[in-house]
Design an enzyme around this catalytic site. Structure first.
Site, PDB file in Angstrom:
ATOM      1  N   LYS A 306       0.924  -1.282   0.149  1.00 23.44           N
ATOM      2  CA  LYS A 306      -0.038  -0.032   0.085  1.00 23.44           C
ATOM      3  C   LYS A 306       0.806   1.197   0.123  1.00 23.44           C
ATOM      4  O   LYS A 306       0.439   2.302  -0.346  1.00 23.44           O
ATOM      5  CB  LYS A 306      -0.911  -0.058   1.030  1.00 23.44           C
ATOM      6  CG  LYS A 306      -2.344  -1.059   0.860  1.00 23.44           C
ATOM      7  CD  LYS A 306      -3.070  -1.090   2.407  1.00 23.44           C
ATOM      8  CE  LYS A 306      -4.020  -1.923   1.941  1.00 23.44           C
ATOM      9  NZ  LYS A 306      -5.360  -1.890   3.033  1.00 23.44           N
ATOM     10  N   ASP A 342     -10.005   2.876   1.658  1.00 19.30           N
ATOM     11  CA  ASP A 342      -9.927   2.327   2.686  1.00 19.30           C
ATOM     12  C   ASP A 342     -10.481   3.474   3.535  1.00 19.30           C
ATOM     13  O   ASP A 342     -11.054   3.318   4.741  1.00 19.30           O
ATOM     14  CB  ASP A 342      -8.648   2.029   3.264  1.00 19.30           C
ATOM     15  CG  ASP A 342      -8.078   0.672   2.711  1.00 19.30           C
ATOM     16  OD1 ASP A 342      -8.867  -0.233   2.238  1.00 19.30           O
ATOM     17  OD2 ASP A 342      -6.771   0.239   2.550  1.00 19.30           O
TER      18      ASP A 342
END
Ligand code: ATR
Length: 499
Positions: A306, A342
């Site tokens: 990420k 997210d």
């Protein structure tokens, strides 16, 4: 069996059940999900012509006959780098004799290893009009001259089969590129075993493979086999082919991901010809090369990429810049665009309580990439945050960059009170479900406790919170919410490149 059945034999069920009776049962049970079956004589209880006849009779589709040598199976494969020992000549002679003996009408293909020789078998196959597959099994990587091997075997009049084991993203790319070189060999089987090769099993057309193997039950025919239902119900293989657009998820490890079960049904219910595939990735640059060559249109990003992905994309959203984590990448006209769903996905299950109640103080457990997103999201909502983490250095680093308080797990004062506790570490995730990231923490019973782990549904930490009277939130709502937001971007990318 007729010609059109043979032209469309994409999903091949390898018969791996322990008992021969179970093998017949599996053929019947999965008949709606398979196009052909492989009789692995080495896995049959009884290696007689009668057994083979009864299996052929159960199958209303083309049949492949094989008898694997131990060293060509996962169980017998040598460790990487080990010398491959020759087979015991007596056993090998017997193996080939049995294969020739059971060959009979009703079998469409017989698989003989490229380095094995059996004039009897070849003669009988010709007399019975059975096509020859010549196979190479490489558990040590991707053969350096895969394209040459395919060409050679095809030139002998056989259907080449190469089952190899890419051990890295670089080798997965080698596999894909080698297959592109032999696109003109139309009838071939090329599959990548293991997690780095998994994409070839659910999107076999990428390597020009005429079929993919699957197995029923727990006993798998080779590393990376999935079940017939999963191949159809999750990956929808029978409706896919060269026109299908590729999406996916990258991670390392990645095979545990539930995301294909969310995205693939959304693609199909939206009438889109697309598939969402797990790609195990250990090297982002190599993956990007493959993504360009395959024409991947978008992908989810999971641990540990990420942060690393940010330097690889052409453009990032403001959230990605601020948080320092990216979980979604799509191909836009100007190149790869990275964003973060997210953040909104995490807030989704909290929106109602944040609206309705007074929530001022939050404890965030963990200081990794997931914690960064959570801290950023809660700060945006004006909460006062304390970070607590096993290792003090990371807690301090996150706290300093986000302007929060922090403690090492062992030094968290027991008198502090929080309205919200968010657990962001991997402690308690399957398979280590007994782990508790903060075992000494005593719940007051008034907190809202949110664990972003979704497998299991209720972690040990959440169970403890619930028992103390806390309201709890599991990670599956966040998983779904962030995936829905990703899917909107995938759909836009699909439409953008539809022409
Ligand atoms: P992610 O992107 O999922 O947050 P990460 O960046 O590797 O992954 O961070 C993992 C986090 O989980 C860290 O806060 C880690 O604590 P350390 O910094 O002390 O390593 C935490 N973590 C992992 N396993 C843990 C365990 N068994 N108990 C407590 N914390 C754990």
């Amino acid at each position: 069996m007729n010609q059109s059945q043979e032209d469309n034999m994409l999903r091949c069920l390898t018969l791996t059940a322990e008992r021969d009776e179970q093998k017949r049962e599996n053929i019947r049970r999965y008949s709606g999900f398979i196009d052909c079956v492989e009789i692995r004589l080495d896995l049959c209880e009884s290696k007689t012509p009668e057994t083979v006849r009864s299996l052929i009779a159960a199958a209303d589709c083309p049949v492949v006959l094989s008898c694997r040598r131990k060293r060509d199976t996962a169980a017998g494969a040598p460790d990487p780098g080990a010398e491959i020992l020759p087979d015991n000549p007596a056993d090998e002679k017997q193996r080939l004799a049995i294969l020739a003996e059971v060959l009979q009408p009703g079998i469409s293909f017989v698989d003989l290893e490229a380095d094995a020789d059996s004039p009897d078998l070849l003669r009988k196959a010709e007399a019975l009009n059975v096509r020859i597959i010549r196979s190479v099994h490489d558990f040590q990587g991707v053969p350096s001259d895969l394209a040459g091997l395919v060409k050679n075997l095809a030139a002998q009049g056989a259907i080449p089969k190469i089952a190899c084991f890419p051990r890295s993203s670089g080798e997965a790319l080698d596999l894909y590129r080698s297959c592109r070189k032999v696109e003109d060999v139309r009838e071939k089987i090329v599959l990548g075993m293991g997690p780095f090769g998994f994409f070839t099993r659910v999107a076999p057309w990428l390597c020009g493979s005429m079929l993919t193997f699957i197995s029923a039950g727990d006993r798998k025919g080779a590393p990376g086999h999935i079940g017939p239902r999963e191949l159809e119900e999750v990956y929808g293989l029978s409706g896919h082919g060269c026109e299908t657009r590729i999406f996916g998820i990258i991670g390392n490890p990645v095979m545990h991901t539930l995301s294909p079960r969310l995205h693939n049904p959304w693609f199909s219910s939206g009438g889109m010809n697309a598939v969402y595939v797990p790609f195990q990735v250990d090297d982002l640059a190599q993956f990007f090369r493959m993504a360009e060559e395959i024409g991947v249109l978008g992908f989810s990003v999971t641990v540990p990429h990420k942060q690393g992905i940010i330097d690889m994309v052409d453009e990032i959203s403001d959230d990605v810049r601020d948080i320092g984590a990216c979980n979604t990448v799509v191909r836009r006209e100007k190149g790869w665009f990275g964003s973060n769903t997210d953040l909104a996905g995490f807030l989704d299950p909290l929106e109602d309580v944040l609206e309705a109640e007074r929530i001022d103080r939050a404890l965030v457990i963990g200081a990794g990439g997931a914690a960064r997103t959570v801290v950023y999201a809660l700060k945006r909502r004006g909460l006062e945050i304390t970070v607590v983490n096993r290792s003090p250095e990371r807690a301090r680093a996150l706290a300093e960059s986000a302007g929060t308080g922090w403690f090492a797990s062992k030094t968290l004062p027991s008198l502090m009170e929080f309205e919200l506790v968010v657990q962001t570490t991997s402690a308690g995730m399957e398979p280590d479900i007994e782990a508790d990231p903060l075992p000494d923490f005593i719940f007051q019973g008034t907190e809202i406790v949110y664990d972003i782990i979704y497998a299991p549904e209720k972690t040990r930490f959440l169970q403890r919170a619930e028992a103390a009277g806390c309201r709890i939130i599991g990670g599956s709502r966040m998983l779904r919410a962030q995936a829905e937001l990703q899917f909107e971007q995938f759909r836009n990318s699909y439409n953008l490149w539809a022409e």
